[in-house]
Design an enzyme around this catalytic site. Structure first.
Site, short mmCIF file in Angstrom:
data_model
loop_
_atom_site.label_atom_id
_atom_site.label_comp_id
_atom_site.label_asym_id
_atom_site.label_seq_id
_atom_site.Cartn_x
_atom_site.Cartn_y
_atom_site.Cartn_z
N TYR A 33 1.15 -1.41 -0.65
CA TYR A 33 0.03 0.58 -0.19
C TYR A 33 0.83 1.07 -0.07
CZ TYR A 33 0.97 1.38 5.05
OH TYR A 33 1.69 1.40 6.03
N ARG A 52 8.42 3.78 -4.95
CA ARG A 52 8.44 3.05 -3.92
C ARG A 52 7.14 1.90 -4.18
NH1 ARG A 52 7.72 4.80 2.26
NH2 ARG A 52 5.82 5.28 2.21
N ARG A 101 -8.11 -20.39 -1.66
CA ARG A 101 -7.15 -20.56 -0.55
C ARG A 101 -6.00 -21.04 -1.06
NH1 ARG A 101 -5.07 -21.92 3.67
NH2 ARG A 101 -4.46 -21.00 5.54
N LYS A 151 6.79 -2.19 1.73
CA LYS A 151 5.52 -1.36 2.26
C LYS A 151 4.53 -2.26 2.29
CE LYS A 151 3.11 2.70 3.23
NZ LYS A 151 4.03 3.89 4.67
N GLU A 183 12.27 2.39 14.20
CA GLU A 183 11.27 3.24 13.60
C GLU A 183 10.33 3.04 13.96
OE1 GLU A 183 10.49 2.18 9.42
OE2 GLU A 183 9.84 0.09 10.10
N LEU A 207 11.62 1.64 7.05
CA LEU A 207 10.54 1.51 5.84
C LEU A 207 11.71 2.86 4.76
CD1 LEU A 207 7.95 1.00 4.35
CD2 LEU A 207 6.88 2.88 5.04
#
Length: 287
Positions: A33, A52, A101, A151, A183, A207
């Site tokens: 995301y 990114r 799945r 991310k 972080e 990140l």
């Protein structure tokens, strides 16, 4: 007005937006995301977020759902349809819905990625009153997976960290691994000592923040000293200032860590100046 969202090529009222229960983002957290801020109806550092996003997709061998030009058009359309002046656009790409799945990746030629996007209106977000008082953080153990530079939508532990902080009467948590701060739960962490800005260097441990990159660039242009290395909680508590950066909070002063006041216990001049520079320069280049 009902919020209009984007799902796989369609602009829909949010109540009508659906994704399959077999989507791998739902079943496997197999997705990435980005969050892009909007100020004055314009996108902040869209190019950085696009780069990114491409990197995250590449690291997971996931196909891009569309071109950068198409992504920009969707962002702008959502801003217009939802009449966003200040706020954020959330974008999520997953490996899609293979129809059942399975741990193995589906064939990308058959299963197309899922792309969803939505807006969040945050009037006056650049003038948050919290900036004037600063926030309090606690330290927690960093037990996330080893590829924090991607991310992904694997946000359970950061969510737990936010709740740990809330329970402790704080605003956020800084994560610690092998004695050093990695972080924050959703931000990059910094301290200031003797005029020097200290923040952890880029690696798979953290990140690669888009706001981080911009703030460090602006700091160097302003002749501020920057040192990229790990620092401890003890160093942070003894620092003159502390702050964090993120796409939605920009530059946010930290005034307390684990109950210890930082510096004078109020937002410091370096953090406040960096926030001012960041907002001014980012507005100039917003699209």
């Amino acid at each position: 007005m009902s919020r209009i969202v984007y799902v796989n090529g369609q602009y829909l009222p949010e109540a009508e937006a659906t994704v399959s229960i077999f989507d791998r983002g739902f079943l496997m957290a197999d997705g990435v995301y980005e969050v892009t801020s909007v100020l004055g109806g314009k996108l902040i550092d869209f190019a950085g977020h696009s780069v990114r996003l491409a990197r995250s997709l590449n690291e997971l061998d996931m196909a891009a759902p569309c071109s950068d030009e198409e992504l920009l058009e969707i962002h702008r359309e959502l801003v217009a349809r939802n009449e966003i002046t200040d706020g954020m656009i959330y974008l999520q790409v997953t490996r899609g819905n293979p129809g059942d799945r399975d741990f193995a990746y589906p064939d990308p030629a058959v299963t197309k990625p899922t792309l969803v996007m939505f807006t969040q209106s945050k009037p006056g977000m650049a003038d948050s009153p919290v900036t004037k008082t600063g926030i309090k953080v606690i330290s927690i153990e960093d037990i996330r997976w080893g590829r924090r530079d991607i991310k992904t939508v694997q946000l359970l532990y950061p969510s737990m960290g936010k709740m740990m902080a809330k329970k402790a009467g704080a605003d956020d948590a800084w994560m610690v691994e092998d004695g050093a701060v990695t972080e924050g739960t959703s931000n990059n962490a910094y301290i200031v000592k003797n005029g020097r800005i200290i923040t952890r260097q880029l690696s798979t441990d953290i990140l690669h923040g888009i706001t981080r990159a911009a703030v460090l660039r602006f700091a160097k242009e302003a002749q501020m000293m920057v040192e990229e290395r790990p620092f401890t909680i003890e160093e942070a508590q003894a620092a003159d200032e502390a702050f964090f950066t993120s796409a939605s909070a920009f530059v946010m002063p930290v005034v307390e860590i684990d109950g210890a006041s930082i510096g004078a216990g109020k937002p410091g001049p370096v953090a406040m100046r960096l926030r001012e520079i960041y907002l001014e320069e980012s507005r100039k280049t917003a699209i």
